[in-house]
Design a protein around this motif. Structure first.
Motif, PDB file in Angstrom:
ATOM      1  N   GLU A 210       0.841  -1.185   0.000  1.00  0.00           N
ATOM      2  CA  GLU A 210       0.000   0.000   0.000  1.00  0.00           C
ATOM      3  C   GLU A 210       0.882   1.242   0.000  1.00  0.00           C
ATOM      4  OE1 GLU A 210      -3.351   0.419   0.005  1.00  0.00           O
ATOM      5  OE2 GLU A 210      -3.583  -1.730  -0.335  1.00  0.00           O
ATOM      6  N   PRO A 211       0.528   2.274  -0.799  1.00  0.00           N
ATOM      7  CA  PRO A 211       1.324   3.512  -0.765  1.00  0.00           C
ATOM      8  C   PRO A 211       1.224   4.181   0.596  1.00  0.00           C
ATOM      9  CG  PRO A 211      -0.698   3.811  -2.040  1.00  0.00           C
ATOM     10  CD  PRO A 211      -0.594   2.343  -1.739  1.00  0.00           C
ATOM     11  N   LEU A 212       2.328   4.777   1.010  1.00  0.00           N
ATOM     12  CA  LEU A 212       2.339   5.481   2.289  1.00  0.00           C
ATOM     13  C   LEU A 212       1.599   6.804   2.172  1.00  0.00           C
ATOM     14  CD1 LEU A 212       6.091   4.957   3.204  1.00  0.00           C
ATOM     15  CD2 LEU A 212       4.147   3.884   4.359  1.00  0.00           C
ATOM     16  N   SER A 213       0.968   7.207   3.258  1.00  0.00           N
ATOM     17  CA  SER A 213       0.373   8.542   3.277  1.00  0.00           C
ATOM     18  C   SER A 213       1.494   9.571   3.332  1.00  0.00           C
ATOM     19  CB  SER A 213      -0.543   8.692   4.483  1.00  0.00           C
ATOM     20  OG  SER A 213       0.215   8.805   5.674  1.00  0.00           O
ATOM     21  N   PRO A 214       1.274  10.763   2.769  1.00  0.00           N
ATOM     22  CA  PRO A 214       2.325  11.793   2.805  1.00  0.00           C
ATOM     23  C   PRO A 214       2.836  12.078   4.208  1.00  0.00           C
ATOM     24  CG  PRO A 214       0.570  12.455   1.307  1.00  0.00           C
ATOM     25  CD  PRO A 214       0.088  11.207   2.005  1.00  0.00           C
ATOM     26  N   ALA A 215       1.970  11.990   5.209  1.00  0.00           N
ATOM     27  CA  ALA A 215       2.362  12.288   6.586  1.00  0.00           C
ATOM     28  C   ALA A 215       3.302  11.247   7.169  1.00  0.00           C
ATOM     29  CB  ALA A 215       1.130  12.417   7.471  1.00  0.00           C
ATOM     30  N   ALA A 216       3.432  10.084   6.507  1.00  0.00           N
ATOM     31  CA  ALA A 216       4.318   9.027   6.998  1.00  0.00           C
ATOM     32  C   ALA A 216       5.676   9.033   6.309  1.00  0.00           C
ATOM     33  CB  ALA A 216       3.658   7.663   6.797  1.00  0.00           C
ATOM     34  N   VAL A 217       5.840   9.868   5.275  1.00  0.00           N
ATOM     35  CA  VAL A 217       7.080   9.889   4.491  1.00  0.00           C
ATOM     36  C   VAL A 217       8.000  10.979   5.040  1.00  0.00           C
ATOM     37  CG1 VAL A 217       8.075  10.203   2.196  1.00  0.00           C
ATOM     38  CG2 VAL A 217       5.856   9.064   2.452  1.00  0.00           C
ATOM     39  N   PRO A 218       9.190  10.619   5.536  1.00  0.00           N
ATOM     40  CA  PRO A 218      10.071  11.643   6.109  1.00  0.00           C
ATOM     41  C   PRO A 218      10.386  12.795   5.159  1.00  0.00           C
ATOM     42  CG  PRO A 218      10.833   9.470   6.731  1.00  0.00           C
ATOM     43  CD  PRO A 218       9.714   9.255   5.752  1.00  0.00           C
TER      44      PRO A 218
ATOM     45  N   GLY B 182       4.759  15.408   4.975  1.00  0.00           N
ATOM     46  CA  GLY B 182       3.588  16.051   4.390  1.00  0.00           C
ATOM     47  C   GLY B 182       3.531  17.550   4.556  1.00  0.00           C
ATOM     48  N   LEU B 183       4.498  18.154   5.241  1.00  0.00           N
ATOM     49  CA  LEU B 183       4.482  19.592   5.530  1.00  0.00           C
ATOM     50  C   LEU B 183       5.428  20.356   4.605  1.00  0.00           C
ATOM     51  CD1 LEU B 183       4.638  19.330   9.420  1.00  0.00           C
ATOM     52  CD2 LEU B 183       2.597  19.746   8.035  1.00  0.00           C
ATOM     53  N   ASP B 184       5.050  21.567   4.257  1.00  0.00           N
ATOM     54  CA  ASP B 184       5.824  22.422   3.369  1.00  0.00           C
ATOM     55  C   ASP B 184       6.759  23.313   4.195  1.00  0.00           C
ATOM     56  OD1 ASP B 184       6.758  24.457   1.681  1.00  0.00           O
ATOM     57  OD2 ASP B 184       4.903  24.525   0.535  1.00  0.00           O
ATOM     58  N   PRO B 185       8.100  23.202   3.993  1.00  0.00           N
ATOM     59  CA  PRO B 185       9.033  24.024   4.787  1.00  0.00           C
ATOM     60  C   PRO B 185       8.860  25.527   4.597  1.00  0.00           C
ATOM     61  CG  PRO B 185      10.194  22.249   3.659  1.00  0.00           C
ATOM     62  CD  PRO B 185       8.812  22.277   3.100  1.00  0.00           C
ATOM     63  N   VAL B 186       8.320  25.950   3.448  1.00  0.00           N
ATOM     64  CA  VAL B 186       8.134  27.381   3.204  1.00  0.00           C
ATOM     65  C   VAL B 186       6.878  27.885   3.907  1.00  0.00           C
ATOM     66  CG1 VAL B 186       7.727  29.145   1.438  1.00  0.00           C
ATOM     67  CG2 VAL B 186       9.382  27.307   1.009  1.00  0.00           C
ATOM     68  N   ARG B 187       5.782  27.160   3.780  1.00  0.00           N
ATOM     69  CA  ARG B 187       4.507  27.601   4.341  1.00  0.00           C
ATOM     70  C   ARG B 187       4.329  27.201   5.805  1.00  0.00           C
ATOM     71  NH1 ARG B 187       0.595  25.926  -0.787  1.00  0.00           N
ATOM     72  NH2 ARG B 187       1.516  27.393  -2.280  1.00  0.00           N
ATOM     73  N   GLU B 188       5.011  26.129   6.215  1.00  0.00           N
ATOM     74  CA  GLU B 188       4.858  25.621   7.578  1.00  0.00           C
ATOM     75  C   GLU B 188       6.232  25.426   8.233  1.00  0.00           C
ATOM     76  OE1 GLU B 188       1.187  22.637   7.131  1.00  0.00           O
ATOM     77  OE2 GLU B 188       2.630  22.502   5.489  1.00  0.00           O
ATOM     78  N   PRO B 189       7.030  26.493   8.323  1.00  0.00           N
ATOM     79  CA  PRO B 189       8.417  26.334   8.781  1.00  0.00           C
ATOM     80  C   PRO B 189       8.560  25.851  10.216  1.00  0.00           C
ATOM     81  CG  PRO B 189       7.824  28.662   8.652  1.00  0.00           C
ATOM     82  CD  PRO B 189       6.706  27.900   8.003  1.00  0.00           C
ATOM     83  N   ILE B 190       7.690  26.283  11.111  1.00  0.00           N
ATOM     84  CA  ILE B 190       7.848  25.916  12.527  1.00  0.00           C
ATOM     85  C   ILE B 190       7.598  24.430  12.761  1.00  0.00           C
ATOM     86  CG2 ILE B 190       6.968  26.296  14.858  1.00  0.00           C
ATOM     87  CD1 ILE B 190       6.600  29.252  14.090  1.00  0.00           C
ATOM     88  N   PRO B 191       6.492  23.849  12.284  1.00  0.00           N
ATOM     89  CA  PRO B 191       6.323  22.407  12.483  1.00  0.00           C
ATOM     90  C   PRO B 191       7.352  21.570  11.727  1.00  0.00           C
ATOM     91  CG  PRO B 191       4.496  23.317  11.193  1.00  0.00           C
ATOM     92  CD  PRO B 191       5.260  24.468  11.737  1.00  0.00           C
ATOM     93  N   VAL B 192       7.833  22.064  10.594  1.00  0.00           N
ATOM     94  CA  VAL B 192       8.886  21.335   9.871  1.00  0.00           C
ATOM     95  C   VAL B 192      10.170  21.330  10.686  1.00  0.00           C
ATOM     96  CG1 VAL B 192      10.421  21.400   7.859  1.00  0.00           C
ATOM     97  CG2 VAL B 192       7.949  21.624   7.557  1.00  0.00           C
ATOM     98  N   ARG B 193      10.544  22.471  11.227  1.00  0.00           N
ATOM     99  CA  ARG B 193      11.773  22.543  12.028  1.00  0.00           C
ATOM    100  C   ARG B 193      11.662  21.718  13.304  1.00  0.00           C
ATOM    101  NH1 ARG B 193      12.309  29.009  10.934  1.00  0.00           N
ATOM    102  NH2 ARG B 193      13.090  28.820   8.791  1.00  0.00           N
ATOM    103  N   ALA B 194      10.459  21.614  13.837  1.00  0.00           N
ATOM    104  CA  ALA B 194      10.265  20.798  15.041  1.00  0.00           C
ATOM    105  C   ALA B 194      10.520  19.324  14.754  1.00  0.00           C
ATOM    106  CB  ALA B 194       8.851  20.980  15.572  1.00  0.00           C
ATOM    107  N   ARG B 195      10.321  18.902  13.496  1.00  0.00           N
ATOM    108  CA  ARG B 195      10.497  17.509  13.122  1.00  0.00           C
ATOM    109  C   ARG B 195      11.857  17.220  12.509  1.00  0.00           C
ATOM    110  NH1 ARG B 195       5.282  18.848  12.876  1.00  0.00           N
ATOM    111  NH2 ARG B 195       3.651  17.249  13.148  1.00  0.00           N
ATOM    112  N   THR B 196      12.683  18.259  12.353  1.00  0.00           N
ATOM    113  CA  THR B 196      13.929  18.133  11.600  1.00  0.00           C
ATOM    114  C   THR B 196      15.144  18.478  12.452  1.00  0.00           C
ATOM    115  OG1 THR B 196      12.731  18.816   9.608  1.00  0.00           O
ATOM    116  CG2 THR B 196      15.129  18.865   9.498  1.00  0.00           C
ATOM    117  N   GLY B 197      16.196  17.680  12.318  1.00  0.00           N
ATOM    118  CA  GLY B 197      17.507  18.011  12.874  1.00  0.00           C
ATOM    119  C   GLY B 197      18.462  18.272  11.727  1.00  0.00           C
ATOM    120  N   TYR B 198      19.243  19.340  11.807  1.00  0.00           N
ATOM    121  CA  TYR B 198      20.053  19.797  10.680  1.00  0.00           C
ATOM    122  C   TYR B 198      21.493  20.012  11.109  1.00  0.00           C
ATOM    123  CZ  TYR B 198      21.742  23.272   7.214  1.00  0.00           C
ATOM    124  OH  TYR B 198      22.469  23.978   6.290  1.00  0.00           O
ATOM    125  N   VAL B 199      22.411  19.432  10.333  1.00  0.00           N
ATOM    126  CA  VAL B 199      23.839  19.704  10.501  1.00  0.00           C
ATOM    127  C   VAL B 199      24.344  20.322   9.204  1.00  0.00           C
ATOM    128  CG1 VAL B 199      26.137  18.726  10.832  1.00  0.00           C
ATOM    129  CG2 VAL B 199      24.221  17.855  12.166  1.00  0.00           C
TER     130      VAL B 199
END
Length: 265
Positions: free
Chosen positions: A3-11, A72-89
């Motif tokens: 089954e295809p993954l939902s967008p919210a399940a794809v990192p 499933g989130l857009d880094p441009v339109r939804e930067p705060i929830p994206v950053r909450a889910r992301t670690g960046y080096v």
């Protein structure tokens, strides 16, 4: 059939990404996905478009075209929830040089709104594992590049993000620390559908660590797949990833000519 993954399940899902700097096109029509439980290696020489892609994922460079989705989130339109889910080096270890590693991590924890005791305990375990002892009380300005890189890695991991975005994360590290980070990343993606996007030009790192790799050249994806798939498509079972890379980027003849010039007596 799966089954295809939902967008919210794809990192991470990138579709048709284009990045421009004025008249210069750094990335063109790039499509990449990082699946749950996967370490994906983005390979390429300096200037291939790896860092531009990563900066766009974390919201530092807006795409000229195409889309990026982090669970499933857009880094441009939804930067705060994206950053909450992301670690960046980032590729260059830019830090607050007047702070000590411990103070810097306390600052990161406060920005992430992490419980103080949990963050302190987590930071201590990571710092200890990476061999940082008395250096944690010295200003970052006086520490080695390798130590600064370790601090950035700990900062990225501190809030236990679901997606890690790492730009040349193993550079400057000693062999012991490299092995520890490799083991840590392998264990990390086995939990809760996490994913890692790792940019590197070190073929042996990609060969040892990544489930799939994509080869970028002048902003375009030239080949993608597992190491076994790339070997099968570009020379057979004994072919190294370095050989695959040189063939895919059409650099074999250039390398041979350069070696011939250097060895010609």
């Amino acid at each position: 059939m799966e089954e295809p993954l939902s967008p919210a399940a794809v990192p991470l899902a990138i579709e048709g990404l284009r990045i421009e700097y004025g008249s210069i096109v750094a990335v063109e029509r790039l499509t990449v996905s990082v699946r749950p439980g996967e370490i994906y290696g983005l390979l390429g020489a300096n200037g291939a478009g790896k860092s531009s892609t990563i900066r766009s994922i974390v919201g530092l460079v807006p795409p000229a075209a195409g889309s990026i989705r982090v669970f499933g989130l857009d880094p441009v339109r939804e930067p705060i929830p994206v950053r909450a889910r992301t670690g960046y080096v980032p590729e260059s270890p830019l830090l607050f040089d007047a702070l000590t590693p411990r103070e810097f991590l306390e600052f990161v924890a406060s920005v992430r709104q992490l419980p103080e005791s949990d963050a302190a305990d987590r930071a201590e375990r990571y710092l200890s594992a990476l061999g940082l002892g008395g250096e944690t009380e010295q200003p970052l300005a006086g520490l080695s590049m390798g130590t600064r890189q370790k601090v950035l890695l700990v900062a990225a991991l501190l809030h236990r993000p679901a997606l890690l975005v790492l730009d040349e994360p193993l550079q400057h590290l000693d062999p012991r620390s490299v092995r520890i980070v490799k083991e840590l990343l392998g264990a990390y993606v086995r939990e809760n559908g996490r994913g890692v996007l790792l940019s590197t030009h070190q073929m042996e790192v990609a060969e040892q660590l990544c489930h799939r790799v994509g080869i970028l050249d002048r902003g375009r994806m030239r080949a993608e797949g597992t190491i076994a798939e790339l070997r099968a498509a570009h020379g057979g079972g004994s072919t190294t990833l370095e050989q695959v890379y040189l063939r895919v980027t059409e650099a074999e003849a250039e390398v041979a000519a350069a070696v011939a010039r250097l060895t010609d007596r």
